[in-house]
Design an enzyme around this catalytic site. Sequence first.
Site, PDB file in Angstrom:
ATOM      1  N   SER A   1      -8.180  -1.549   4.976  1.00  9.37           N
ATOM      2  CA  SER A   1      -7.467  -0.323   4.625  1.00  9.37           C
ATOM      3  C   SER A   1      -8.372   0.854   4.975  1.00  9.37           C
ATOM      4  O   SER A   1      -9.591   0.669   5.163  1.00  9.37           O
ATOM      5  CB  SER A   1      -7.154  -0.306   3.123  1.00  9.37           C
ATOM      6  OG  SER A   1      -8.369  -0.176   2.392  1.00  9.37           O
TER       7      SER A   1
ATOM      8  N   ASP B   1      -4.922  -1.822   8.049  1.00  8.91           N
ATOM      9  CA  ASP B   1      -3.835  -2.025   7.086  1.00  8.91           C
ATOM     10  C   ASP B   1      -3.294  -0.661   6.631  1.00  8.91           C
ATOM     11  O   ASP B   1      -4.067   0.193   6.202  1.00  8.91           O
ATOM     12  CB  ASP B   1      -4.403  -2.816   5.887  1.00  8.91           C
ATOM     13  CG  ASP B   1      -3.340  -3.312   4.937  1.00  8.91           C
ATOM     14  OD1 ASP B   1      -2.195  -3.528   5.382  1.00  8.91           O
ATOM     15  OD2 ASP B   1      -3.664  -3.504   3.745  1.00  8.91           O
TER      16      ASP B   1
ATOM     17  N   ASP C   1       1.685   2.896   9.397  1.00 12.11           N
ATOM     18  CA  ASP C   1       2.620   2.970   8.281  1.00 12.11           C
ATOM     19  C   ASP C   1       3.291   4.338   8.288  1.00 12.11           C
ATOM     20  O   ASP C   1       2.825   5.295   7.673  1.00 12.11           O
ATOM     21  CB  ASP C   1       1.870   2.746   6.960  1.00 12.11           C
ATOM     22  CG  ASP C   1       2.808   2.749   5.769  1.00 12.11           C
ATOM     23  OD1 ASP C   1       3.997   3.091   5.944  1.00 12.11           O
ATOM     24  OD2 ASP C   1       2.361   2.415   4.661  1.00 12.11           O
TER      25      ASP C   1
ATOM     26  N   GLU D   1       6.081  -0.339   9.931  1.00 15.72           N
ATOM     27  CA  GLU D   1       6.682  -0.580   8.606  1.00 15.72           C
ATOM     28  C   GLU D   1       7.963   0.213   8.422  1.00 15.72           C
ATOM     29  O   GLU D   1       8.043   1.385   8.754  1.00 15.72           O
ATOM     30  CB  GLU D   1       5.686  -0.199   7.503  1.00 15.72           C
ATOM     31  CG  GLU D   1       6.296  -0.340   6.113  1.00 15.72           C
ATOM     32  CD  GLU D   1       5.304  -0.184   4.973  1.00 15.72           C
ATOM     33  OE1 GLU D   1       4.123  -0.496   5.179  1.00 15.72           O
ATOM     34  OE2 GLU D   1       5.725   0.230   3.891  1.00 15.72           O
TER      35      GLU D   1
ATOM     36  N   GLY E   1      -0.129  -5.530  -5.349  1.00 16.94           N
ATOM     37  CA  GLY E   1      -0.713  -5.712  -6.686  1.00 16.94           C
ATOM     38  C   GLY E   1       0.044  -6.776  -7.476  1.00 16.94           C
ATOM     39  O   GLY E   1       0.834  -7.537  -6.915  1.00 16.94           O
TER      40      GLY E   1
ATOM     41  N   GLY F   1       2.076  -7.659   0.068  1.00 20.08           N
ATOM     42  CA  GLY F   1       2.082  -7.953  -1.370  1.00 20.08           C
ATOM     43  C   GLY F   1       2.084  -9.440  -1.666  1.00 20.08           C
ATOM     44  O   GLY F   1       2.781  -9.911  -2.570  1.00 20.08           O
ATOM     45  N   GLY F   2       1.281 -10.203  -0.900  1.00 21.17           N
ATOM     46  CA  GLY F   2       1.262 -11.665  -1.043  1.00 21.17           C
ATOM     47  C   GLY F   2       0.739 -12.168  -2.383  1.00 21.17           C
ATOM     48  O   GLY F   2       0.996 -13.305  -2.761  1.00 21.17           O
TER      49      GLY F   2
ATOM     50  N   ASN G   1       0.221 -10.838   3.838  1.00 18.45           N
ATOM     51  CA  ASN G   1      -0.964 -10.068   3.441  1.00 18.45           C
ATOM     52  C   ASN G   1      -1.384 -10.385   2.009  1.00 18.45           C
ATOM     53  O   ASN G   1      -0.558 -10.331   1.090  1.00 18.45           O
ATOM     54  CB  ASN G   1      -0.654  -8.574   3.500  1.00 18.45           C
ATOM     55  CG  ASN G   1      -0.432  -8.072   4.906  1.00 18.45           C
ATOM     56  OD1 ASN G   1      -0.386  -8.847   5.860  1.00 18.45           O
ATOM     57  ND2 ASN G   1      -0.286  -6.774   5.050  1.00 18.45           N
TER      58      ASN G   1
ATOM     59  N   THR H   1      -5.120  -8.246  -3.452  1.00 17.86           N
ATOM     60  CA  THR H   1      -5.453  -8.234  -4.884  1.00 17.86           C
ATOM     61  C   THR H   1      -5.931  -9.591  -5.401  1.00 17.86           C
ATOM     62  O   THR H   1      -6.854  -9.665  -6.218  1.00 17.86           O
ATOM     63  CB  THR H   1      -4.218  -7.772  -5.699  1.00 17.86           C
ATOM     64  OG1 THR H   1      -3.759  -6.538  -5.139  1.00 17.86           O
ATOM     65  CG2 THR H   1      -4.550  -7.562  -7.153  1.00 17.86           C
TER      66      THR H   1
HETATM   67  P1  13P Z   1      -1.603  -7.558  -2.491  1.00 20.72           P
HETATM   68  O1  13P Z   1      -2.758  -6.706  -2.866  1.00 20.72           O
HETATM   69  O2  13P Z   1      -0.489  -7.482  -3.447  1.00 20.72           O
HETATM   70  O3  13P Z   1      -2.005  -8.968  -2.198  1.00 20.72           O
HETATM   71  O4  13P Z   1      -1.014  -6.960  -1.130  1.00 20.72           O
HETATM   72  C1  13P Z   1      -1.808  -6.902   0.007  1.00 20.72           C
HETATM   73  C2  13P Z   1      -1.139  -6.153   1.096  1.00 20.72           C
HETATM   74  O5  13P Z   1       0.042  -6.207   1.272  1.00 20.72           O
HETATM   75  C3  13P Z   1      -1.997  -5.336   1.978  1.00 20.72           C
HETATM   76  O6  13P Z   1      -1.244  -4.596   2.876  1.00 20.72           O
END
Ligand code: 13P
Length: 288
Positions: free
Chosen positions: A50, A85, A106, A136, A179, A209-210, A230, A233
Amino acid sequence: MALVSVKDMLEKALKGKYAVGQFNINNLEWTKAILSTAEELKSPVILGVSEGAAKYMTGFRTVTNMVKAMIEEMHITVPVALHLDHGTYEGCYKCIEAGFSSIMFDGSHFPIEENIAKTKELVAVCKKKGMSLEAEVGSIGGEEDGVVGQGECADPDECKKIADLGVTILAAGIGNIHGKYPSNWTGLRFDVLEKIKAKTGDMPLVLHGGTGIPTDMIKKAISLGVAKINVNTECQLAFQEATRKYVEEGKDLVGKGFDPRKLLAPGVEAIKATVREKMQIFGSIGKA
Ligand code: 13P
């Protein structure tokens, strides 16, 4: 092996019905843990960076040089992509300059016409450089002011408009968020994913948001065209929990337990275990 774009690895993943993990990096320990696990499991891997993490590591060039040197020093043979990212327009150009092999622009917060214009321009630049570009549509939210939303859903027609610009891969909101998921989260919108897939054809789709998405949902998303997932977190939480345990058990007070190489070791092992588990669920083991 030199850094690669995500194009070939994700086209292969889409055909083979598995997904490649993007694991975000924060520092040397993170990078080393992810690279060594990918090599051990013979899995392709995408290192996500990021803009905030790049700033923390003193800049994009530091990141490129560190990753390239590690690939060499660690004798990494699996395909590795270094990917920006959620890049801003300016951040994308900085990464292109710094030698990243892939970027995400993005533009989801711009009006669709502006997102299209900027994406189109970056597609042309990336093509010339042999880099891949992720776009995106439909912002993928997270916690804002302590309120966690359910996650936006992308408009399939807008997805088609962006996909037709020649982007390599597309991230589309399908109720996923960054998250931890709130307890009242209603799950991924597979109906929306199916509509997006129908409009975008053979383009590999990206699931952000995996962290915390149940395995059955991950597998269903892969079966419907998701080829990149992805995770950020979850590695952070694993690192934090293992580090906390080390300190709470007083291990930092014993002998040379204060040495950062010892203090950070349980966290590194926890990241490795998380990456291993994800690669298993995504089906990327042995695909390098
Ligand atoms: P998480 O932090 O929810 O795993 O998401 C990561 C993400 O999508 C980075 O772009």
